[in-house]
Design a protein around this motif. Structure first.
Motif, PDB file in Angstrom:
ATOM      1  N   THR A  12       0.825  -1.195   0.000  1.00 25.80           N
ATOM      2  CA  THR A  12       0.000   0.000   0.000  1.00 25.80           C
ATOM      3  C   THR A  12       0.859   1.245   0.000  1.00 25.80           C
ATOM      4  O   THR A  12       0.553   2.236  -0.649  1.00 25.80           O
ATOM      5  N   ASP A  13       1.973   1.198   0.728  1.00 24.33           N
ATOM      6  CA  ASP A  13       2.855   2.352   0.782  1.00 24.33           C
ATOM      7  C   ASP A  13       3.599   2.549  -0.528  1.00 24.33           C
ATOM      8  O   ASP A  13       4.080   3.629  -0.821  1.00 24.33           O
ATOM      9  N   VAL A  14       3.738   1.458  -1.295  1.00 28.41           N
ATOM     10  CA  VAL A  14       4.490   1.536  -2.527  1.00 28.41           C
ATOM     11  C   VAL A  14       3.570   1.785  -3.720  1.00 28.41           C
ATOM     12  O   VAL A  14       3.860   2.585  -4.589  1.00 28.41           O
ATOM     13  N   LEU A  15       2.431   1.117  -3.755  1.00 24.44           N
ATOM     14  CA  LEU A  15       1.526   1.208  -4.904  1.00 24.44           C
ATOM     15  C   LEU A  15       0.086   1.341  -4.430  1.00 24.44           C
ATOM     16  O   LEU A  15      -0.632   0.348  -4.293  1.00 24.44           O
ATOM     17  N   PRO A  16      -0.370   2.553  -4.146  1.00 22.68           N
ATOM     18  CA  PRO A  16      -1.766   2.764  -3.717  1.00 22.68           C
ATOM     19  C   PRO A  16      -2.734   2.295  -4.790  1.00 22.68           C
ATOM     20  O   PRO A  16      -2.444   2.333  -5.986  1.00 22.68           O
ATOM     21  N   ASP A  17      -3.910   1.854  -4.349  1.00 21.42           N
ATOM     22  CA  ASP A  17      -4.887   1.297  -5.272  1.00 21.42           C
ATOM     23  C   ASP A  17      -5.299   2.274  -6.361  1.00 21.42           C
ATOM     24  O   ASP A  17      -5.529   1.884  -7.511  1.00 21.42           O
ATOM     25  N   ARG A  18      -5.425   3.558  -6.042  1.00 21.16           N
ATOM     26  CA  ARG A  18      -5.875   4.512  -7.057  1.00 21.16           C
ATOM     27  C   ARG A  18      -4.881   4.603  -8.214  1.00 21.16           C
ATOM     28  O   ARG A  18      -5.269   4.771  -9.370  1.00 21.16           O
ATOM     29  N   TYR A  19      -3.589   4.458  -7.917  1.00 21.47           N
ATOM     30  CA  TYR A  19      -2.585   4.449  -8.973  1.00 21.47           C
ATOM     31  C   TYR A  19      -2.578   3.108  -9.696  1.00 21.47           C
ATOM     32  O   TYR A  19      -2.423   3.056 -10.919  1.00 21.47           O
ATOM     33  N   ARG A  20      -2.733   2.037  -8.941  1.00 20.67           N
ATOM     34  CA  ARG A  20      -2.710   0.699  -9.537  1.00 20.67           C
ATOM     35  C   ARG A  20      -3.836   0.538 -10.547  1.00 20.67           C
ATOM     36  O   ARG A  20      -3.623   0.065 -11.664  1.00 20.67           O
ATOM     37  N   TYR A  21      -5.045   0.939 -10.179  1.00 20.43           N
ATOM     38  CA  TYR A  21      -6.180   0.799 -11.084  1.00 20.43           C
ATOM     39  C   TYR A  21      -6.034   1.718 -12.296  1.00 20.43           C
ATOM     40  O   TYR A  21      -6.392   1.351 -13.425  1.00 20.43           O
ATOM     41  N   THR A  22      -5.530   2.912 -12.064  1.00 20.67           N
ATOM     42  CA  THR A  22      -5.329   3.850 -13.177  1.00 20.67           C
ATOM     43  C   THR A  22      -4.316   3.304 -14.173  1.00 20.67           C
ATOM     44  O   THR A  22      -4.542   3.307 -15.387  1.00 20.67           O
ATOM     45  N   LEU A  23      -3.175   2.827 -13.662  1.00 20.17           N
ATOM     46  CA  LEU A  23      -2.134   2.288 -14.533  1.00 20.17           C
ATOM     47  C   LEU A  23      -2.601   1.016 -15.231  1.00 20.17           C
ATOM     48  O   LEU A  23      -2.297   0.792 -16.408  1.00 20.17           O
ATOM     49  N   LEU A  24      -3.363   0.178 -14.530  1.00 22.06           N
ATOM     50  CA  LEU A  24      -3.902  -1.045 -15.125  1.00 22.06           C
ATOM     51  C   LEU A  24      -4.809  -0.713 -16.294  1.00 22.06           C
ATOM     52  O   LEU A  24      -4.701  -1.312 -17.378  1.00 22.06           O
ATOM     53  N   ALA A  25      -5.709   0.262 -16.103  1.00 21.21           N
ATOM     54  CA  ALA A  25      -6.620   0.658 -17.178  1.00 21.21           C
ATOM     55  C   ALA A  25      -5.855   1.264 -18.347  1.00 21.21           C
ATOM     56  O   ALA A  25      -6.137   0.946 -19.521  1.00 21.21           O
ATOM     57  N   MET A  26      -4.872   2.121 -18.063  1.00 21.34           N
ATOM     58  CA  MET A  26      -4.113   2.781 -19.122  1.00 21.34           C
ATOM     59  C   MET A  26      -3.363   1.775 -19.975  1.00 21.34           C
ATOM     60  O   MET A  26      -3.443   1.800 -21.217  1.00 21.34           O
TER      61      MET A  26
END
Length: 302
Positions: A12-26
């Motif tokens: 969580t400290d390294v890859l917050p969910d909001r970034y993970r989902y955004t990058l996954l979609a992109m």
């Protein structure tokens, strides 16, 4: 076992969910549309192989394909939120997106410069004397990239960064080196300056055409040929320039302060992902006739 697969426990400290989902979609959209746009370019293979522009486009397609082959591994990481394919392979996948930027940028410059030369010299196209010369030029460029630049990048990229085995794409601390910082500044400055120059030249050419033809410019093929060149410049401006402008700020903060700046690092990953949208550039070559053919086939299928 549960700890390995739990994003909230591990990273969580390294890859917050909001970034993970955004990058996954992109990256998912980039991969699907990128593969589709390259498939639509099959007609380019039928063009003159001695044309400098055609060879540059073919090499551009090759660069996109090499990068797109690595995108599924990024998607895998953002789905699973852990990496168990080895640190060396992580460095390779991570370095590929940076290599893709500058390889594609080089071929963009070649394509645009050739188009500018043909415009001012009033020639239809620039061609190599023989096909073997075109092949030799392509091989020379890729030899420099694959044999000289790329291995050095893979060996040195993130070599001073210690990461947990489940993490990947986390090389922010590597930017603390003075030499790495200087290289980043130079790359960013060169790309932004060249982009500004290309935009200025392209707008100047369009202005010349409009001055020549006036309100009837839109009905001339010469105008639309330069609009296609403008599209390449806009790809650089939209996909590459924002990342490099942010990169200057990012590198400055990382180098000058001791804190990890994880939020800043993942903002950098978002800007980096935007550069991958350049894989859609082949859509520029899909002309009206091609789209009409595709629509006709779809109508027949329905």
């Amino acid at each position: 076992m549960n700890e390995t697969w739990n994003c909230t426990v591990n990273s969580t400290d390294v890859l917050p969910d909001r970034y993970r989902y955004t990058l996954l979609a992109m990256y998912t959209v980039i991969f699907v549309v990128g593969i589709s746009s390259i498939a639509l370019m099959i007609d380019t293979l039928k063009s003159s192989r001695r044309s400098v522009t055609t060879m540059a486009v073919l090499n551009l397609i090759a660069a996109h394909i090499l990068f797109l082959l690595t995108v599924p591994f990024r998607i895998y990481f953002y789905i699973c939120c852990h990496w168990d394919l080895g640190s060396g392979f992580c460095k390779l996948i991570s370095a590929m997106i940076h290599a893709h930027i500058y390889i594609v940028f080089i071929f963009y410059i070649i394509i645009l410069v050739v188009r500018y030369i043909t415009f001012f010299s009033r020639r239809d196209r620039l061609e190599f004397y023989r096909r073997v010369h075109a092949l030799a030029a392509s091989v020379a460029i890729w030899v420099v990239i694959l044999v000289v630049i790329f291995p050095v990048t893979i060996v040195e990229y993130g070599s001073d960064t210690k990461k947990e085995k489940y993490q990947c794409f986390d090389y922010g601390n590597a930017l603390r080196g003075k030499g790495v910082t200087i290289i980043n500044y130079l790359l960013c400055a060169v790309l932004l300056l060249v982009t500004s120059l290309l935009l200025a030249v392209q707008l100047w050419i369009l202005g010349m055409i409009y001055k020549k033809y006036g309100n009837t410019a839109l009905s001339h093929q010469e105008f639309w040929a330069q609009v296609k060149s403008l599209c390449f410049v806009m790809v650089i401006l939209i996909c590459f320039a924002p990342y490099h402008a942010f990169r200057i700020y990012y590198v400055t903060i990382i180098f000058s302060e001791a804190d990890s700046h994880l939020e800043l690092q993942w903002n950098n990953e978002i800007f980096l992902a935007v550069t991958a949208f350049s894989c859609w550039d082949m859509l520029i070559f899909v002309n009206t006739k091609r789209w009409s053919s595709i629509q006709s086939r779809c109508a027949i299928c329905r």
